[in-house]
Design a protein around this motif. Structure first.
Motif: not given
Length: 670
Positions: A11-27, A161-163
């Motif tokens: 779960v941590t691996a999935v969350l980290v990948v998803g969070a890093l992807q979402l963080s690109q919408a912010w600077d 990567t998520l898949v």
């Protein structure tokens, strides 16, 4: 125990990948989103005390409370629900990527915390180990794709990567209970990935669901302040760190004929509306850190075409990129600006054209003919728009000098004085960067080049990694827009500013040798005709047209002669009403017209005696009027004066008799 660790690690691996992807919408928000991805684990100790649903509710209540305190600074007087709901439209109307300010981070952090809590609690139950994490990963991925219009994962590597991570979890973790088959999971994620790419590509933009706030701000033109800044000299305005690029304060594109005007409508940086003229094909990103020390006003210094700024309350004019802060600048304000600086090569500009429909940047209301003709003469041998731009830079600079004490202003009248004024006239051939930049922009528009004027600061030598920008560094420069290459700066003050290289300009000027000489302004006997802005399309529009119809200017000599006759007649009427003294002045006027004016030392009887009995009788009447104890009225004094006048006229030459009635000399005789 080992199975639980595998679940939490997965779960941590999935969350980290998803969070890093979402963080690109912010600077610069990677760290915040990485920590938020672990917030769901706070629900585990609570789950031992209360049911999983209450544990999730407690975590979300704490997250919402923290989000309210983070975001309430933007709306301190509103209720908590409104403050939290308002963070979503604020994010959708902010820059892309959005600055990492508290009120803009709240929606993303709350989304990650919610997904994290649901995923962590789900793996504690049997039968949902695969389905909920897959749903959470898809939610984060699609949200990131929509907020960045698909730019966060252009190649699809994050989706792959998520898949892979989700598939490994299905293979390794205990699969007791209902699970989602790998084929279904892969198909679902592929569909979501395709959806995330297809929606933005077909014009779907979540920001269009929110009307961006547009603010009308009345801000004065800072061009006249250049002289005041020059007088302040070493006064520190702000400090900066970053590449050596010009710092822009405000870009002025509207010209009224009296002054340059700034835009009045501003919105959040990153609104959907694109600029009216697109960015050029070659550019570089520039990011600078600035700290305000002495600069005041609403204008916010930036670089290039701003793409992101770390201040949430900064607004922008999308066409010019001018940044403003409605509450004004304050000492100690720190922020970061990232912008795009256009960098076309000299060879790109050599044959570049200009857009035909950029009327906003070529408008010249009631352009005086002198300026239009001057621009035409300066560029008459130029073949391309670039050669016109180079020629005008040389012409404006030639035989003119910078002067911090020169009169301010950028009206047509001030520019004509700056360009054509006679030696000794205030402001003739001398001006601040305001006059140099404005004269160039107006002349360039007169020959069809889209222009605007930028007020800003040139970079200064670096000191310990930091540049100190002082008042004396303030300047202004014009820019010309070339199709496909964007806005290009020119420097009519020194010719050494940013923009085309000196070698490129020298090559153009060597070919256009005649344009390096000062064009002669057209001198007209009357007020020159005015060129309407719609007529200024090309060089031919600047050529004066032959007058049509009856030449009314031919009446000018007649009007002058009629005016002199009326003035002379009015003088005779006043003299006749003055009695004998007035009659004698009429005689003196006649002597002056006949070229027989007597010496001032001679007396009235002496002069009058030369003109027979009428003159002698008039002299007696004049003496009586001048020296009698009481006023004496003599009705025949004017008749005697006319008799003397006839005798004098007979003595005059023929050409004096011709101009007798209109000769202006008696009007100046006391």
């Amino acid at each position: 125990m080992n199975n639980s660790l595998l679940k939490y690690g997965w779960v941590t691996a999935v969350l980290v990948v998803g969070a890093l992807q979402l963080s690109q919408a912010w600077d610069g928000a990677t760290l915040y989103f990485g920590l938020a991805a672990l917030a769901g684990f706070a629900a585990l100790p609570l789950k031992r005390i209360v049911p999983a649903g209450l544990a999730a509710l407690a975590v979300m209540v704490l997250a919402l409370t923290g989000g309210f305190f983070l975001a309430r600074g933007a709306s301190p007087d509103r209720d908590p629900t409104w403050v939290l709901l308002d963070t979503v439209p604020r994010l959708l109307t902010a820059a892309r990527p959005a600055p990492a300010t508290p009120e803009l981070l709240v929606p993303g952090l709350l989304l990650i915390i919610g997904v994290s809590t649901g995923m962590v609690l789900s793996v504690t139950k049997r039968g949902t180990a695969l389905f909920v994490p897959a749903l959470g990963a898809a939610t984060l991925y699609v949200s990131a794709a929509l907020l960045t219009t698909g730019r966060a994962d252009r190649s699809g590597l994050v989706a792959l990567t998520l898949v892979v991570v989700l598939a490994l979890g299905w293979l390794i973790i205990d699969r007791r209970g209902p699970v989602v088959p790998p084929a279904v999971l892969a198909t679902t994620l592929a569909a979501l990935t395709l959806l995330a790419f297809v929606l933005p590509a077909n014009g779907f933009e979540p920001r269009k669901l929110v009307t961006p706030p547009v603010t009308n701000i009345a801000i004065s033109n800072p061009l006249p302040q250049l002289a005041a800044w020059a007088a302040q000299g070493e006064t520190e305005l702000f400090r900066m760190r970053g590449p050596e690029v010009p710092v822009r304060l405000v870009t002025l594109s509207r010209y009224s004929g009296a002054s340059w005007e700034a835009a009045s409508r501003y919105g959040p940086l990153g609104v959907v509306d694109a600029p009216d003229l697109p960015i050029g094909g070659k550019f570089q990103d520039a990011s600078v850190d600035l700290r305000i020390t002495g600069l005041r006003g609403e204008w916010l210094p930036g670089v290039g075409k701003p793409q992101a700024v770390s201040l949430s309350d900064a607004m922008v004019d999308p066409d010019t990129g001018s940044l403003v802060v409605a509450d004004g600048l304050k000492a100690g304000l720190n922020y970061t600006v990232r912008g795009v600086v256009e960098t076309p090569a000299d060879t790109d500009l050599a044959e570049a054209q200009v857009p035909a429909a950029a009327t906003k940047y070529t408008a010249l209301p009631r352009l005086p003919f002198t300026l239009a003709e001057y621009a035409r003469q300066a560029t008459q041998n130029a073949r391309t728009p670039y050669e016109k731009a180079v020629a005008l830079e040389q012409v404006v600079r030639l035989n003119r000098r910078p002067d911090a004490e020169a009169p301010v202003g950028s009206s047509y009248a001030r520019l004509e004085t700056f360009l054509f004024g006679a030696a000794g006239e205030s402001g003739a051939g001398a001006g601040t960067a305001e006059q140099f930049a404005s004269a160039y922009a107006v002349l360039a528009r007169a020959v069809g080049l889209p222009t605007r004027v930028v007020v800003g600061f040139q970079p200064v030598p670096e000191q310990n990694g930091e540049r100190i920008v002082r008042a004396a560094d303030a300047t202004a420069w014009p820019e010309v827009y070339f199709s496909g290459w964007g806005w290009v700066a020119f420097d009519p003050v020194s010719g050494n500013g940013s923009g085309p290289s000196a070698a490129s300009k020298r090559e153009v000027l060597n070919r256009l040798a005649s344009t390096t000489a000062k064009p002669a302004p057209t001198s007209l006997a009357s007020v020159p005709p005015l060129v309407q802005p719609t007529a200024v399309r090309d060089d031919r529009a600047a050529v004066p047209q032959a007058p049509k119809g009856f030449p009314y200017w031919a009446f000018t000599p007649v009007l002058v002669l009629a005016g002199l006759f009326v003035a002379r007649t009015s003088r005779r009427v006043r003299l006749r009403a003055a009695g004998p003294v007035g009659a004698w002045h009429e005689v003196l006027d006649s002597l002056q017209l006949a070229g027989l004016q007597p010496l001032p030392s001679r007396t009235v009887p002496d002069v009058a005696g030369e003109w027979g009995e009428a003159g002698a009788r008039l002299a007696v009447l004049v003496d009586q009027a001048a020296f009698a104890p009481e006023p004496v009225q003599h009705e025949n004094s004017w008749r005697l004066a006319r008799q003397v006048k006839k005798a004098v006229r007979r003595k005059a030459s023929w050409w004096r008799k011709v101009v007798w009635a209109i000769d202006p000399r008696p009007l100046f005789r006391r």
